[in-house]
Design an enzyme around this catalytic site. Structure first.
Site, short mmCIF file in Angstrom:
data_model
loop_
_atom_site.label_atom_id
_atom_site.label_comp_id
_atom_site.label_asym_id
_atom_site.label_seq_id
_atom_site.Cartn_x
_atom_site.Cartn_y
_atom_site.Cartn_z
N LYS A 22 0.83 -1.22 0.00
CA LYS A 22 0.00 0.00 0.00
C LYS A 22 0.86 1.26 0.00
O LYS A 22 0.66 2.16 -0.82
CB LYS A 22 -0.92 -0.01 1.23
N ASN A 23 1.80 1.33 0.93
CA ASN A 23 2.54 2.59 1.09
C ASN A 23 3.49 2.86 -0.08
O ASN A 23 3.87 4.01 -0.30
CB ASN A 23 3.28 2.61 2.43
N ARG A 93 -4.62 9.91 3.35
CA ARG A 93 -3.43 10.58 3.88
C ARG A 93 -2.41 10.88 2.79
O ARG A 93 -1.89 11.98 2.66
CB ARG A 93 -2.81 9.64 4.92
N CYS A 117 -6.06 8.21 8.19
CA CYS A 117 -6.09 7.73 9.57
C CYS A 117 -5.49 8.79 10.49
O CYS A 117 -4.31 9.11 10.39
CB CYS A 117 -5.30 6.43 9.70
N ARG A 122 -0.51 14.64 12.87
CA ARG A 122 0.42 14.24 11.79
C ARG A 122 0.86 15.49 11.02
O ARG A 122 0.34 15.79 9.94
CB ARG A 122 -0.24 13.19 10.88
N PRO A 123 1.83 16.22 11.59
CA PRO A 123 2.26 17.47 10.95
C PRO A 123 2.94 17.22 9.62
O PRO A 123 3.45 16.11 9.37
CB PRO A 123 3.25 18.06 11.96
N ILE A 124 2.99 18.25 8.76
CA ILE A 124 3.72 18.11 7.49
C ILE A 124 4.78 19.21 7.36
O ILE A 124 5.18 19.57 6.26
CB ILE A 124 2.77 18.09 6.26
N ASP A 125 5.25 19.70 8.51
CA ASP A 125 6.23 20.79 8.47
C ASP A 125 7.52 20.39 7.73
O ASP A 125 8.15 21.22 7.08
CB ASP A 125 6.56 21.26 9.89
N GLN A 126 7.90 19.12 7.80
CA GLN A 126 9.15 18.70 7.13
C GLN A 126 8.97 18.65 5.61
O GLN A 126 9.91 18.88 4.87
CB GLN A 126 9.62 17.34 7.67
N ASP A 307 3.39 0.62 12.35
CA ASP A 307 2.19 0.07 11.72
C ASP A 307 1.93 -1.39 12.12
O ASP A 307 0.92 -1.97 11.71
CB ASP A 307 2.29 0.17 10.19
N ARG A 400 -9.12 0.32 3.71
CA ARG A 400 -8.12 1.21 3.11
C ARG A 400 -6.87 0.46 2.71
O ARG A 400 -6.14 0.90 1.83
CB ARG A 400 -7.62 2.20 4.17
C1 UD1 Z 1 4.13 6.80 6.90
C2 UD1 Z 1 3.23 5.65 6.56
C3 UD1 Z 1 2.44 5.24 7.77
C4 UD1 Z 1 3.36 4.95 8.94
C5 UD1 Z 1 4.36 6.08 9.16
C6 UD1 Z 1 5.44 5.75 10.17
C7 UD1 Z 1 2.75 6.04 4.21
C8 UD1 Z 1 1.73 6.46 3.21
N1 UD1 Z 1 2.33 6.09 5.49
O1 UD1 Z 1 3.29 7.87 7.34
O2 UD1 Z 1 1.69 4.08 7.42
O3 UD1 Z 1 2.59 4.80 10.12
O4 UD1 Z 1 5.02 6.40 7.93
O5 UD1 Z 1 6.17 4.62 9.74
O6 UD1 Z 1 3.85 5.64 3.88
N2 UD1 Z 1 6.62 14.20 11.38
C9 UD1 Z 1 6.80 15.54 11.66
N3 UD1 Z 1 6.75 16.43 10.63
C10 UD1 Z 1 6.54 16.05 9.34
C11 UD1 Z 1 6.35 14.69 9.07
C12 UD1 Z 1 6.39 13.79 10.10
O7 UD1 Z 1 7.00 15.92 12.82
O8 UD1 Z 1 6.51 16.91 8.47
C13 UD1 Z 1 6.68 13.20 12.48
C14 UD1 Z 1 5.35 12.48 12.68
O9 UD1 Z 1 4.52 13.20 13.57
C15 UD1 Z 1 5.82 11.16 13.25
C16 UD1 Z 1 7.15 10.91 12.54
O10 UD1 Z 1 7.57 12.18 12.07
O11 UD1 Z 1 6.04 11.27 14.63
C17 UD1 Z 1 7.10 9.95 11.39
O12 UD1 Z 1 6.10 10.36 10.47
P1 UD1 Z 1 6.16 9.99 8.92
O13 UD1 Z 1 7.27 9.00 8.70
O14 UD1 Z 1 6.17 11.24 8.14
O15 UD1 Z 1 4.78 9.27 8.69
P2 UD1 Z 1 3.88 9.34 7.39
O16 UD1 Z 1 4.73 9.55 6.20
O17 UD1 Z 1 2.71 10.24 7.62
#
Ligand code: UD1
Length: 421
Positions: A22-23, A93, A117, A122-126, A307, A400
């Protein structure tokens, strides 16, 4: 609304074939928009997140043909839209990967903030930090992200992530593939689907190296051409069937896996008493008698995946002794399922980032509610292992990410059916 009815108590026995990841699929399918030409993508799982994503791509002008056996053909020659359907984007997502793709292909994007989910904040600042480093002018509101070229234009750059993020690593790779110059992502995520995306893009003509290590280098190219690519098997789907076999005391051959990707999971199950045999592309698990307690801490790959937290928790609930399960990626994830497991007889104390799980030899059927995809999978496993009948509600979460779940479990001897209310 639909729910699962699970009549528990039967050990799983037989063979199950794992679907495409999936991912990886949710990164590779939008990546096809970067390609000038036709991409033939094989081993695409037929799950609701993929169906939503394909509808979004079609709405943007991509021509999509589905063949049997999970092959999807995407021709994105006529895609000119940089503003994908917000209602569909909010349903999942990984739709945030359209930000990177559109920035890379058209230099601009207007994408609604994603749904999916919400087991944690789940921030996207990075992701945003990455786009800005590549020269984008970023406008972020409560509803959408808009990207445009900044005053110096878009070009490769060095980006060091503050946290190891799968999503940010993927999004920056997508954005940088067609930009001039070299991009270096430091502290990159190393998950198998990062490598799969890099392999897909390289097959189409990209120049990406280092995927799978913590430094990914992307040398921008002017154009990608079409080609054929097969998505890797799903590590988490495979882990879920291994956990289900373990929890029910079963004997299952899990086919179409990459055993190396599974080591973080199989080593824990072995520690708990399961017998594991690795083949080239399959794993047999056999579990006689009660499992033993263990300690698990989730970490980015190659650590134990967050996961799989909920599924291994069910194994701990049924094991002898006291297990400790620590979540270090998404701290609030326990709240998606632990109280539901308790209603089935589990004993779980949550202490900050750690769940202390005191094993019991029996779970009892109950009506439980899935609050996210993996929590839902764990509740299905608990239902399979429990005495009596379990009803799992909110199964749209499970759908999903698990292709033909009922069919696959039924073939392993499970008594499970989907009830449309
Ligand atoms: C992806 C997976 C999800 C899995 C997660 C962790 C996909 C589509 N989804 O989610 O199934 O649970 O990896 O293995 O591949 N973070 C920040 N800022 C950001 C991005 C992330 O602080 O901009 C933090 C998150 O809050 C979390 C950590 O980084 O604590 C890891 O998140 P991330 O690896 O980005 O997860 P996803 O890509 O959303």
């Amino acid at each position: 609304m639909a729910r699962y009815e699970v009549i528990g108590g039967t050990p799983l026995n037989g063979t199950v074939t794992i679907s495409g990841a999936k991912n990886a699929a949710v990164a590779i399918l939008p990546a096809a928009l970067l390609v000038d030409g036709v991409c033939r993508i094989e081993n695409v799982p037929d799950i609701s997140d993929v169906r939503i994503l394909l509808s979004i791509l079609e709405g943007m002008g991509a021509k999509i043909t589905k063949e049997d056996c999970g092959t999807v053909i995407i021709d994105s020659t006529d895609v000119h839209c940089t503003n994908p359907d917000a209602e569909l984007v909010k349903k999942m997502r990984a739709s945030y990967y359209l930000m990177g793709v559109l920035l890379g292909r058209f230099g601009k994007a207007h994408v609604a903030l994603p749904g999916g989910c919400n087991f944690a904040s789940r921030p996207i600042d990075q992701h945003i930090k990455g786009f800005a480093a590549l020269g984008a002018d970023v406008e972020e509101t409560d509803d959408y992200v808009e990207l445009n070229p900044g005053p110096d234009g878009l070009q490769g750059n060095r980006i060091s992530l503050d946290v190891v993020s799968v999503g940010a690593t993927v999004n920056i790779m997508l954005a940088a593939t067609l930009l001039p110059g070299q991009t270096v992502i430091e502290n990159a995520a190393k998950e198998p689907h990062i490598v799969d995306l890099a392999n897909f893009l390289n097959t189409m003509g990209a120049r990406i190296s280092g995927a799978g290590t913590d430094t990914v280098k992307i040398k921008g190219v002017e154009q990608l051409q079409g080609g054929t690519y097969a998505i890797i098997p799903d590590q988490i789907e495979a882990g879920t069937y291994l956990a289900a076999a373990a929890a029910t005391g079963g004997n299952v051959l899990v086919k179409n896996v990459i055993p190396k990707h599974m080591e973080c999971i199989t080593s824990k199950l072995e520690e708990m008493g399961a017998q594991i045999i690795n083949y080239d592309d399959a794993i047999r698990i056999r579990c006689d008698g009660r499992m033993q307690h263990t300690t698990v801490k989730t970490r980015p790959y190659p650590g134990f995946p967050t996961d799989m937290q909920a599924q291994i928790c069910v194994c701990m609930v049924l094991a002898s002794g006291v297990s400790r399960l620590t979540e270090s990626v998404y701290e609030t994830r326990f709240f998606g399922y632990c109280s539901e497991l308790e209603s089935m007889g589990a004993d779980i104390q949550i202490n900050g980032k750690t769940a202390i799980v005191t094993g019991t030899d029996k779970l009892y059927g109950a009506t439980v509610t899935a609050r996210d995809l993996r929590a839902g999978a764990a509740l299905v496993i608990a239902g399979l292992a429990a005495q009596g009948t379990t009803f799992v509600k909110n199964i749209h979460y499970v759908e999903r990410g698990y292709e033909r779940l009922i069919e696959k479990l039924t073939a392993l001897g499970a008594q499970i059916r989907r009830i449309e209310d």
